[in-house]
Design a protein around this motif. Structure first.
Motif, PDB file in Angstrom:
ATOM      1  N   VAL A 120      42.242  43.900  45.824  1.00 31.87           N
ATOM      2  CA  VAL A 120      41.435  43.610  44.636  1.00 31.87           C
ATOM      3  C   VAL A 120      42.350  42.980  43.583  1.00 31.87           C
ATOM      4  O   VAL A 120      43.480  43.432  43.378  1.00 31.87           O
ATOM      5  N   MET A 121      41.875  41.905  42.964  1.00 32.76           N
ATOM      6  CA  MET A 121      42.659  41.242  41.917  1.00 32.76           C
ATOM      7  C   MET A 121      42.338  41.871  40.559  1.00 32.76           C
ATOM      8  O   MET A 121      41.241  42.361  40.375  1.00 32.76           O
ATOM      9  N   PRO A 122      43.224  41.827  39.574  1.00 33.95           N
ATOM     10  CA  PRO A 122      44.574  41.273  39.649  1.00 33.95           C
ATOM     11  C   PRO A 122      45.525  42.216  40.389  1.00 33.95           C
ATOM     12  O   PRO A 122      45.242  43.416  40.516  1.00 33.95           O
ATOM     13  N   LEU A 123      46.639  41.666  40.849  1.00 30.70           N
ATOM     14  CA  LEU A 123      47.574  42.486  41.620  1.00 30.70           C
ATOM     15  C   LEU A 123      48.473  43.307  40.692  1.00 30.70           C
ATOM     16  O   LEU A 123      49.676  43.127  40.657  1.00 30.70           O
ATOM     17  N   ASN A 124      47.845  44.210  39.934  1.00 29.19           N
ATOM     18  CA  ASN A 124      48.636  45.093  39.074  1.00 29.19           C
ATOM     19  C   ASN A 124      49.052  46.332  39.866  1.00 29.19           C
ATOM     20  O   ASN A 124      48.686  46.494  41.035  1.00 29.19           O
ATOM     21  N   LEU A 125      49.822  47.192  39.220  1.00 25.61           N
ATOM     22  CA  LEU A 125      50.367  48.358  39.926  1.00 25.61           C
ATOM     23  C   LEU A 125      49.253  49.212  40.532  1.00 25.61           C
ATOM     24  O   LEU A 125      49.340  49.664  41.672  1.00 25.61           O
ATOM     25  N   LEU A 165      49.734  39.845  52.322  1.00 28.36           N
ATOM     26  CA  LEU A 165      48.531  40.603  52.708  1.00 28.36           C
ATOM     27  C   LEU A 165      47.746  41.056  51.484  1.00 28.36           C
ATOM     28  O   LEU A 165      46.518  41.053  51.486  1.00 28.36           O
ATOM     29  N   GLN A 166      48.477  41.436  50.436  1.00 30.85           N
ATOM     30  CA  GLN A 166      47.783  41.852  49.216  1.00 30.85           C
ATOM     31  C   GLN A 166      47.090  40.649  48.576  1.00 30.85           C
ATOM     32  O   GLN A 166      45.979  40.763  48.078  1.00 30.85           O
ATOM     33  N   GLY A 221      32.675  26.937  39.844  1.00 36.19           N
ATOM     34  CA  GLY A 221      32.392  28.258  39.267  1.00 36.19           C
ATOM     35  C   GLY A 221      33.134  29.378  39.968  1.00 36.19           C
ATOM     36  O   GLY A 221      32.716  30.535  39.956  1.00 36.19           O
ATOM     37  N   MET A 222      34.256  29.008  40.580  1.00 34.01           N
ATOM     38  CA  MET A 222      35.051  30.016  41.299  1.00 34.01           C
ATOM     39  C   MET A 222      36.161  30.544  40.384  1.00 34.01           C
ATOM     40  O   MET A 222      36.559  29.877  39.439  1.00 34.01           O
ATOM     41  N   THR A 223      36.660  31.731  40.714  1.00 34.88           N
ATOM     42  CA  THR A 223      37.816  32.262  40.001  1.00 34.88           C
ATOM     43  C   THR A 223      39.065  31.772  40.724  1.00 34.88           C
ATOM     44  O   THR A 223      39.240  32.038  41.915  1.00 34.88           O
TER      45      THR A 223
END
Lengths: 231, 59
Positions: free
Chosen positions: A171-176, A165-166, A137-139
């Protein structure tokens, strides 16, 4: 948010890549490391203590060099020992956590695709970890691949460091938007160790980056409005 | 490239020159890359707005 990085590597001390990633990771607040191979030195692994530790983190990362298209044996051993059926399936103690994979390759990542020298994609080869995340049940996060570290130029290493590091702490997702927030946070922390003149420079830089992000957000809203009127 | 972005990159370059820590230098390099990406997105978004507003379909 806290992250635990579980490293599986039989020859950790000899690995320049792992040393680089470890030094980077230690600069980041709320990121802890555990060396799986050390857990198996001499004494028997304390399963309950490991399980208890895992529950304290919201992001768990498996970090390892790819050995014959999988992880080194110590990670498999750890999973077999610590991820008991009761812990994972009955009590759901990993549910809603994130699972990330940091995998290092000696070969070029570009070869891992249909028609490439390695033929199969990284996503295909790492499928057992994805299946595990699904069951628990993990992402499952997009795997972070480091390939041919030794050939990277200085500026490529700098960007690799920040991307890593990111991956472990942003915080995901790694958007701009999320990458911008993460960088502003790090620049703000950097200020604390700087002279007054440099602090002022950093303040202006942060202000400018934030203003540009606001401008992007406003433009997005306008574009959406125009598009919606068209369709 | 916008004037703001030129100025930003110049400031980041100055800070990086005097920066002994590899980690901090990396953060500054990544900030430069982010500024470039923001600059590109702003330009593209403005171009898209211009394109949609001046679409021949609306003439």
């Amino acid at each position: 948010m806290k992250t635990l990085i579980l490293i599986s590597h039989p020859k950790l001390a000899d690995s320049a890549t792992q040393e680089f990633l470890k030094t980077a990771g230690k600069s980041q607040a709320n990121v802890d490391f555990e060396y799986i191979d050390d857990l198996y030195k001499g004494t028997k692994i304390d399963v309950i203590q490991q399980q208890r530790q895992l529950t304290k983190y919201s992001r768990i990362i498996f970090q390892f060099p790819m050995y014959w298209y999988s992880s080194p044996a110590s990670l498999k051993q750890y999973m077999d020992d610590v991820f008991t059926r009761k812990f994972v399936v009955a009590d759901h103690l990993l549910r809603n956590k994130e699972l990330g994979i940091v995998v290092t390759l000696g070969d070029a990542e570009a070869e891992f695709q249909a028609g490439g020298g390695e033929h199969f994609t990284i996503s295909e080869l790492l499928r057992p970890f994805e299946a595990f995340a699904n069951k628990a049940g993990m992402t499952y996060l997009k795997p972070f691949v480091v390939n041919q570290f030794g050939y990277l130029e200085e500026d490529q290493k700098e960007l690799l460091l920040v991307n890593y590091l990111q991956y472990v702490s942003a915080v995901m997702p790694l958007n701009l938007d999320n990458r911008e927030k993460w960088l502003v946070d790090r620049l703000t922390k950097m200020k604390q160790e700087k002279s007054e003149a440099d602090q002022q420079k950093l303040n202006l830089i942060i202000g400018s980056i934030e203003a540009q992000q606001d401008q992007i957000d406003d433009l997005k809203v306008n574009i959406k409005m125009i598009r919606d009127q068209e369709e | 490239m916008s004037e703001t972005n030129d100025w930003l990159k110049n400031q980041l370059g100055q800070l990086k020159e005097g920066e002994p820590s590899f980690i901090n230098r990396s953060i500054l390099t990544a900030t430069k890359a982010l500024a470039d990406e923001q600059d590109k997105r702003i330009r593209q978004a403005q171009d898209e707005i211009d394109g949609r507003i001046w679409s021949p379909d609306k003439w």
